[in-house]
Motif scaffolding. Structure first.
Motif, PDB file in Angstrom:
ATOM      1  N   PHE A   1       0.839  -1.202   0.000  1.00 25.40           N
ATOM      2  CA  PHE A   1       0.000   0.000   0.000  1.00 25.40           C
ATOM      3  C   PHE A   1       0.873   1.252   0.000  1.00 25.40           C
ATOM      4  N   PHE A   2       1.868   1.283   0.874  1.00 19.33           N
ATOM      5  CA  PHE A   2       2.750   2.441   0.976  1.00 19.33           C
ATOM      6  C   PHE A   2       3.517   2.671  -0.323  1.00 19.33           C
ATOM      7  N   LEU A   3       4.058   1.586  -0.883  1.00 20.28           N
ATOM      8  CA  LEU A   3       4.829   1.725  -2.121  1.00 20.28           C
ATOM      9  C   LEU A   3       3.958   2.170  -3.286  1.00 20.28           C
ATOM     10  N   LEU A   4       2.802   1.532  -3.450  1.00 19.08           N
ATOM     11  CA  LEU A   4       1.944   1.822  -4.595  1.00 19.08           C
ATOM     12  C   LEU A   4       1.244   3.174  -4.465  1.00 19.08           C
ATOM     13  N   ALA A   5       0.699   3.445  -3.291  1.00 18.93           N
ATOM     14  CA  ALA A   5      -0.139   4.637  -3.130  1.00 18.93           C
ATOM     15  C   ALA A   5       0.643   5.897  -2.784  1.00 18.93           C
ATOM     16  N   PHE A   6       1.855   5.753  -2.272  1.00 16.61           N
ATOM     17  CA  PHE A   6       2.606   6.935  -1.878  1.00 16.61           C
ATOM     18  C   PHE A   6       3.911   7.089  -2.652  1.00 16.61           C
ATOM     19  N   VAL A   7       4.757   6.078  -2.588  1.00 19.16           N
ATOM     20  CA  VAL A   7       6.081   6.211  -3.211  1.00 19.16           C
ATOM     21  C   VAL A   7       5.980   6.268  -4.736  1.00 19.16           C
ATOM     22  N   ILE A   8       5.395   5.254  -5.343  1.00 16.25           N
ATOM     23  CA  ILE A   8       5.337   5.189  -6.806  1.00 16.25           C
ATOM     24  C   ILE A   8       4.497   6.334  -7.362  1.00 16.25           C
ATOM     25  N   ARG A   9       3.367   6.631  -6.729  1.00 14.66           N
ATOM     26  CA  ARG A   9       2.522   7.729  -7.212  1.00 14.66           C
ATOM     27  C   ARG A   9       3.257   9.066  -7.092  1.00 14.66           C
ATOM     28  N   SER A  10       4.015   9.252  -6.011  1.00  9.23           N
ATOM     29  CA  SER A  10       4.784  10.489  -5.851  1.00  9.23           C
ATOM     30  C   SER A  10       5.831  10.626  -6.948  1.00  9.23           C
ATOM     31  N   VAL A  11       6.501   9.528  -7.265  1.00  9.91           N
ATOM     32  CA  VAL A  11       7.526   9.545  -8.315  1.00  9.91           C
ATOM     33  C   VAL A  11       6.894   9.877  -9.666  1.00  9.91           C
ATOM     34  N   LEU A  12       5.741   9.277  -9.950  1.00 12.54           N
ATOM     35  CA  LEU A  12       5.064   9.531 -11.227  1.00 12.54           C
ATOM     36  C   LEU A  12       4.662  10.993 -11.363  1.00 12.54           C
ATOM     37  N   VAL A  13       4.109  11.569 -10.291  1.00 15.29           N
ATOM     38  CA  VAL A  13       3.708  12.975 -10.338  1.00 15.29           C
ATOM     39  C   VAL A  13       4.934  13.868 -10.480  1.00 15.29           C
ATOM     40  N   TYR A  14       5.988  13.561  -9.745  1.00 18.20           N
ATOM     41  CA  TYR A  14       7.200  14.382  -9.825  1.00 18.20           C
ATOM     42  C   TYR A  14       7.802  14.341 -11.225  1.00 18.20           C
ATOM     43  N   ARG A  15       7.832  13.160 -11.822  1.00 15.11           N
ATOM     44  CA  ARG A  15       8.392  13.034 -13.175  1.00 15.11           C
ATOM     45  C   ARG A  15       7.572  13.791 -14.207  1.00 15.11           C
ATOM     46  N   SER A  16       6.254  13.830 -14.032  1.00 16.16           N
ATOM     47  CA  SER A  16       5.414  14.491 -15.033  1.00 16.16           C
ATOM     48  C   SER A  16       5.309  16.002 -14.819  1.00 16.16           C
ATOM     49  N   THR A  17       5.570  16.461 -13.587  1.00 15.02           N
ATOM     50  CA  THR A  17       5.380  17.883 -13.294  1.00 15.02           C
ATOM     51  C   THR A  17       6.640  18.588 -12.787  1.00 15.02           C
TER      52      THR A  17
ATOM     53  N   VAL B   1      -7.469  -0.893  -4.322  1.00 18.10           N
ATOM     54  CA  VAL B   1      -7.876  -0.768  -5.720  1.00 18.10           C
ATOM     55  C   VAL B   1      -8.534   0.590  -5.958  1.00 18.10           C
ATOM     56  N   TRP B   2      -9.449   0.966  -5.066  1.00 19.38           N
ATOM     57  CA  TRP B   2     -10.161   2.252  -5.157  1.00 19.38           C
ATOM     58  C   TRP B   2      -9.164   3.411  -5.112  1.00 19.38           C
ATOM     59  N   MET B   3      -8.204   3.326  -4.180  1.00 22.31           N
ATOM     60  CA  MET B   3      -7.186   4.366  -4.038  1.00 22.31           C
ATOM     61  C   MET B   3      -6.389   4.543  -5.327  1.00 22.31           C
ATOM     62  N   LEU B   4      -5.918   3.448  -5.910  1.00 23.53           N
ATOM     63  CA  LEU B   4      -5.083   3.527  -7.109  1.00 23.53           C
ATOM     64  C   LEU B   4      -5.858   4.082  -8.302  1.00 23.53           C
ATOM     65  N   ILE B   5      -7.125   3.703  -8.415  1.00 23.05           N
ATOM     66  CA  ILE B   5      -7.957   4.239  -9.500  1.00 23.05           C
ATOM     67  C   ILE B   5      -8.136   5.745  -9.321  1.00 23.05           C
ATOM     68  N   ALA B   6      -8.484   6.178  -8.100  1.00 19.27           N
ATOM     69  CA  ALA B   6      -8.714   7.599  -7.836  1.00 19.27           C
ATOM     70  C   ALA B   6      -7.439   8.411  -8.058  1.00 19.27           C
ATOM     71  N   GLN B   7      -6.299   7.890  -7.621  1.00 16.31           N
ATOM     72  CA  GLN B   7      -5.038   8.600  -7.829  1.00 16.31           C
ATOM     73  C   GLN B   7      -4.728   8.735  -9.318  1.00 16.31           C
ATOM     74  N   SER B   8      -4.972   7.669 -10.064  1.00 16.96           N
ATOM     75  CA  SER B   8      -4.740   7.712 -11.505  1.00 16.96           C
ATOM     76  C   SER B   8      -5.633   8.764 -12.162  1.00 16.96           C
ATOM     77  N   GLN B   9      -6.880   8.854 -11.714  1.00 14.78           N
ATOM     78  CA  GLN B   9      -7.812   9.830 -12.276  1.00 14.78           C
ATOM     79  C   GLN B   9      -7.438  11.263 -11.893  1.00 14.78           C
ATOM     80  N   MET B  10      -6.768  11.438 -10.766  1.00 14.85           N
ATOM     81  CA  MET B  10      -6.295  12.779 -10.390  1.00 14.85           C
ATOM     82  C   MET B  10      -5.107  13.202 -11.236  1.00 14.85           C
ATOM     83  N   GLY B  11      -4.318  12.239 -11.685  1.00 12.55           N
ATOM     84  CA  GLY B  11      -3.172  12.551 -12.524  1.00 12.55           C
ATOM     85  C   GLY B  11      -2.194  13.490 -11.846  1.00 12.55           C
TER      86      GLY B  11
END
Length: 199
Positions: A15-31, A100-110
């Motif tokens: 949960f920590f890796l997927l919802a916080f670490v990986i999502r943070s890296v993806l946002v940082y790389r795109s923005t 699952v809900w968290m990852l979908i919502a985070q993806s939709q927030m982009g």
């Protein structure tokens, strides 16, 4: 097959890796923007930021104790009447659905996804996908995950974490609503009037 407490540890690491670490890296790389914006100020924003960090450390401590220390659940004040298979099954269901809900919502927030309120960088108002049925689907997933944690490992510590998280989240969403109203004005007012805070 790992025992239940080991599975809980695996779940929370994932949960920590997927919802916080990986999502943070993806946002940082795109923005190029660090999405972790929990301030260290003396106001309500700063208090919630510190409280959120303490909550995360508390969850990590409890799940680690349960996984590595025999009979830790007894030390943590096990709630024996809830130690039944169907309740634990419901807890695991909550944990899986919440991730699952968290990852979908985070993806939709982009690129608009943040941990905290980012007053330095304008973010878009997200009103698609899960955000059409809940104004706060990510916080809803967090609440569900902590409920699941309590049901799988019912003890005084997980109950305290669940109660503390509820207070922190309820304060944070109201701070975010005030911020988003100031940022997006009438567009947020319309969204606020159409979509419920939770479900």
């Amino acid at each position: 097959m790992p025992d239940q407490n080991t599975l809980l540890l695996i779940y929370f690491v994932a949960f920590f890796l997927l919802a916080f670490v990986i999502r943070s890296v993806l946002v940082y790389r795109s923005t190029g923007i660090n999405p972790l914006v929990l301030p260290r100020t003396q106001d309500a924003y700063g208090y919630v930021g510190v409280a959120f960090k303490v909550l995360m450390l508390g969850c990590a401590a409890v799940v680690t104790l349960l996984a590595f220390v025999p009979h830790a659940s007894n030390w943590l004040g096990v709630i024996t009447p809830l130690e039944i298979t169907c309740i634990k099954g419901l807890g695991w269901f909550c944990l899986v659905v919440s991730l699952v809900w968290m990852l979908i919502a985070q993806s939709q927030m982009g690129a608009s996804w943040r941990i905290g309120i980012d007053s330095a960088n304008r973010t878009e108002l997200v009103s698609k996908g899960l955000f059409t049925i809940s104004r706060n689907p990510i916080f809803l997933a967090t609440r569900l995950a902590l409920l699941g944690f309590f049901l799988v490992a019912p003890n005084a510590a997980t109950l305290a974490l669940l109660a503390a998280a509820e207070v922190i989240i309820q304060v944070q969403v109201r701070l975010e609503e005030k911020y988003l109203l100031g940022l997006h004005g009438s567009a947020y007012e319309q969204y606020f009037s159409k979509v419920p805070r939770w479900l």
